[in-house]
Enzyme design. Structure first.
Site, PDB file in Angstrom:
ATOM      1  N   PHE A 107     -11.554  -7.088  13.761  1.00 12.62           N
ATOM      2  CA  PHE A 107     -10.494  -7.572  12.890  1.00 12.62           C
ATOM      3  C   PHE A 107     -10.147  -6.514  11.841  1.00 12.62           C
ATOM      4  O   PHE A 107     -11.024  -5.964  11.192  1.00 12.62           O
ATOM      5  CB  PHE A 107     -10.927  -8.874  12.202  1.00 12.62           C
ATOM      6  N   GLN A 108      -8.867  -6.251  11.702  1.00 11.00           N
ATOM      7  CA  GLN A 108      -8.345  -5.246  10.765  1.00 11.00           C
ATOM      8  C   GLN A 108      -8.970  -3.863  10.984  1.00 11.00           C
ATOM      9  O   GLN A 108      -9.198  -3.118  10.046  1.00 11.00           O
ATOM     10  CB  GLN A 108      -8.519  -5.700   9.309  1.00 11.00           C
ATOM     11  N   MET A 133      24.537   8.134   2.054  1.00  9.18           N
ATOM     12  CA  MET A 133      24.496   9.449   2.690  1.00  9.18           C
ATOM     13  C   MET A 133      24.807   9.348   4.182  1.00  9.18           C
ATOM     14  O   MET A 133      25.514  10.190   4.738  1.00  9.18           O
ATOM     15  CB  MET A 133      23.129  10.109   2.468  1.00  9.18           C
ATOM     16  N   GLU A 148       0.807  -1.222   0.000  1.00 10.31           N
ATOM     17  CA  GLU A 148       0.000   0.000   0.000  1.00 10.31           C
ATOM     18  C   GLU A 148       0.839   1.270   0.000  1.00 10.31           C
ATOM     19  O   GLU A 148       0.408   2.312  -0.491  1.00 10.31           O
ATOM     20  CB  GLU A 148      -0.966   0.011   1.184  1.00 10.31           C
ATOM     21  N   LYS A 164     -17.376  -0.464   5.817  1.00 10.09           N
ATOM     22  CA  LYS A 164     -17.915  -1.443   4.861  1.00 10.09           C
ATOM     23  C   LYS A 164     -19.429  -1.320   4.687  1.00 10.09           C
ATOM     24  O   LYS A 164     -19.939  -1.385   3.576  1.00 10.09           O
ATOM     25  CB  LYS A 164     -17.546  -2.849   5.344  1.00 10.09           C
TER      26      LYS A 164
END
Lengths: 160, 563
Positions: B111-112, B477, B49, B161
């Protein structure tokens, strides 16, 4: 220097968190914070007292204005304003001290709102100086509980 | 007709003119993915993502349009945070749609489930949790409006949802007006007059431009203004491309790895015209010695940028394009100033600094490829016409120094946040938006591995992005800082176990090339530029090459370490 900011916000979930997060995330100080609904539906007024040098205060005001949910920010410190805070104080009161405490209540023009055998609860309204003064006076009796609202403030009608 | 939340989302995107989105599905967004095939919007499936947000960000930077991505709840949402913070720091318009558990479960540690609106509050311009399908279309309209207007930035919309499944009448608002959000686009004319008058009296004027010039499409007018009134130009890293890198008035980037000429010019200028830049610490060095001789004019659309880090004499809160247009008019009305003659000795001085210490590097005896050489050759071969994205670190600085950018939106790099792993997914986004153009990610062997999984995305959609790895087997760097300021204590910066990038490219179905000698650089680059496929070029470069000039952190701009 201490500043009192009047912040008009959209009354949406998360708006307090946006304002508080702004202060903590950028290292600004909140001394007191008061929030309540206004007469207009969906709009709340926050009164924030804060301190910092001129550049910090300018940043605080600009950053607040930048929040999408903030409608208006007014710095009351540059104006003539009425400033009040309310405190509830519960003091230990014995037979020997009760009269003295009531005298102080009288002098400071506060109100006794609850009483019991060994306690007195009073409501104090005033500016910061008055709150500090009465606390100093009552400390020796034993302050058992202390709850304050934080400053609310309003610009005076006549600016001179 | 009633539509579901998922349908409303896709219809709204269509109304906003969205053609491409980057995303990754999951349980909370299946309803949207179920509708997606029926929509005209093309979806690009990323492999992480973070890649989706960077791709949307690269899409936005290369076009000026709003980039859009769609991810699921919980880990899908938290994976976007680095991408969102990257876009926020660089003021890039991106709208991020995240799935959320059904409203009835919010707050139950479902959940999630994650409070992504809470998590992203400090790194979005604004965000929304949609609790009622009736609010959906309006909030999407607002999200796009807020993302693209004023000082642009990312806006997140969290979509439970059940809201995606619920139905309501769909009507997309035509306009939006918000009492609490009204960016100011037009400059105060009095301030502009003052600025023009100050510039007309300047002996040693300098334009210091930033990313705001790119986002307000003010590059052209700034270029005209600079040429007409003979004003030398430097810019921040974010501002590269706004002024042509091959123009005689161009001094190169300023700041920590800025050119000697640019930093000296800032130090000696008497009027500094700052346009769409925010006086970041990487630009100013020690802030109280920044531009010590200059009166500063600061044009910025964001009032908070003004007087945040330095005190300015003439603040102008405005869109850069409008402010520069007004400034050109006001300056045009000033008579009796022979601008070119007046500034000729200053321009000569500035050019002198450039000749004294140009951007350069030593071609050492080791025979190893110099990373700067790769960028120089790449510039020659592409004639400065490629879209260059970068990762973060030495690769980024060399790409900023040794490739010259002629046009806005051809330089795409994570400035404020400095996000390693940004360049490749951003290149994917830029390539999607610019199908015919050559898009090249300049990478290091460290940062490319932070989002290497997007090789699958690039290959899957036949995106011919070129990755050029300046491979020094170090986190270069940090190693440079360790060398210069930490007694060469190369703790945790040595990357001697790296994958075989050629095989890795091939494993993904892309082309891989290895370059170990300077003479192979040009032939391989030529081959890669001509290739229609995704390519990785692994160039083994001088391992301990440093980026110079360098202003040590906290030092003044004039305290440069030079080659």
């Amino acid at each position: 220097m201490r500043h009192v900011l009047s912040v008009l916000v959209e009354n949406e979930p998360g708006v307090l968190s946006r304002v508080a997060g702004l202060f903590s995330g950028r290292g600004f100080n909140i001394d007191t914070l008061n929030v309540g609904p206004t007469l207009e539906k969906g709009v709340s007024l926050m009164t924030i007292s804060t301190h910092g040098d001129e550049q910090i205060i300018e940043q605080i005001i600009k950053q607040l204005r930048k929040l999408i949910t903030v409608i208006k920010v007014v710095d009351l410190s540059g104006t003539k304003a009425v400033e009040r805070e309310m405190v509830l104080i519960k003091v230990h009161a014995t037979d020997s001290s009760r009269a003295e405490i009531l005298r102080i209540v009288d002098i400071f023009r506060c109100k006794v709102v609850d009483v019991s055998i060994d306690e007195l609860t009073m409501e104090v309204t005033g500016d910061q100086g008055k709150i500090v003064a009465i606390v100093n006076m009552l400390q020796r009796f034993g302050i058992k509980e202390f709850a304050r609202t934080g400053t609310v403030a309003m610009k005076r009608s006549m600016q001179f | 007709m009633e539509l579901t939340g998922a349908q409303i989302l896709l219809e709204s995107l269509k109304q906003e003119g969205v053609q491409h989105i980057f995303g990754f599905p999951g349980g909370a967004v299946i309803d949207i993915y179920d509708e997606l095939p029926k929509s005209s919007i093309q979806h690009f499936l990323v492999r992480h993502e973070q890649g989706a947000v960077h791709a949307a960000d690269g899409y936005a930077r290369s076009t000026g349009k709003v980039g859009v991505c769609l991810v699921t709840s919980g880990p899908g949402a938290t994976n976007t945070v680095t991408g969102i913070a990257t876009a926020y720091m660089d003021s890039i318009p991106v709208v991020i749609f995240t799935g959320q558990v059904p409203t009835a479960l919010i707050g139950n540690d479902a959940f999630q489930e994650v409070d992504i609106v809470g998590i992203t509050r400090p790194c979005t311009k604004h965000n929304y949790l949609i609790k009622d399908v009736k609010e959906l279309a309006h909030s999407i309209k607002e999200a796009f409006y807020i993302a693209a207007s004023g000082r642009p930035g990312p806006v997140l919309v969290d979509l439970p949802k059940d809201v995606m499944q619920a139905r309501t009448e769909f009507e997309y608002p035509k306009t939006i007006s918000m009492r609490s959000y009204n960016p100011n686009y037009t400059p105060n004319r009095k301030q502009v007059k003052k600025a023009a008058s100050l510039l007309s009296k300047a002996e040693r004027p300098l334009i210091y431009s930033g990313g705001g010039v790119i986002s307000s499409e003010a590059g052209e007018i700034m270029t005209r203004l600079a040429r007409r009134f003979s004003l030398p130009v430097t810019s921040t890293m974010m501002g590269l491309g706004a002024f042509p890198g091959n123009d005689p008035l161009w001094l190169g980037m300023l700041g920590m790895h800025g050119t000697y000429a640019a930093n000296m010019a800032v130090n000696n200028s008497d009027v500094l015209l700052s346009v769409g830049a925010r006086f970041d610490d990487r630009v100013t060095g020690k802030v109280n010695t920044f531009a010590p001789r200059a009166r500063i004019i600061h044009i910025d659309i964001d009032p908070t940028s003004i007087r945040k880090n330095v005190n300015v004499h003439i603040p102008i809160v405005s869109d850069c394009l409008n402010a520069l247009t007004a400034l050109e008019e006001e300056m045009g009305e000033i008579t009796g100033v022979q601008w070119e003659d007046k500034h000729s000795s200053w321009v000569k001085t500035v050019k002198g600094w450039n000749q004294e210490h140009p951007l350069q590097y030593e071609t050492g005896p080791s025979g190893k490829v110099k990373p700067q050489y790769v960028l120089e050759k790449l510039y020659e071969l592409t004639k400065g016409e490629a879209i260059i994205t970068t990762e973060v670190g030495q690769n980024q600085m060399w790409a900023a120094q040794f490739y010259k950018y002629h046009r806005p939106r051809t330089w795409i790099s994570s400035g404020g946040l400095g996000t390693m792993g940004y360049g490749f997914p951003a290149a994917i986004g830029a390539q999607v938006a610019n199908p015919g153009k050559l898009v090249i990610d300049i990478a290091g062997d460290g940062s490319i591995q932070m989002n290497i999984q997007e090789m699958a995305t690039a290959v899957c959609y036949n995106l011919p992005v070129k990755i050029i790895i300046l491979n020094n087997s170090y986190l270069g760097m940090v190693r440079q800082w360790q060398e210069l300021f930490y007694n060469k204590n190369y703790c945790a910066t040595c990357l001697d176990t790296a994958p075989d990038f050629v095989k890795l490219a091939e494993a993904y179905g892309a082309e891989g090339y290895l370059v170990e000698k300077s003479e192979d650089v040009v032939p391989v680059l030529n081959k890669v530029i001509a290739s229609p496929k995704t390519c990785i070029v692994d160039i083994k470069v001088e391992p301990e090459e440093n980026v110079y000039p360098m202003v040590p952190a906290g030092a003044s701009l004039t305290e440069m370490l030079l080659v």
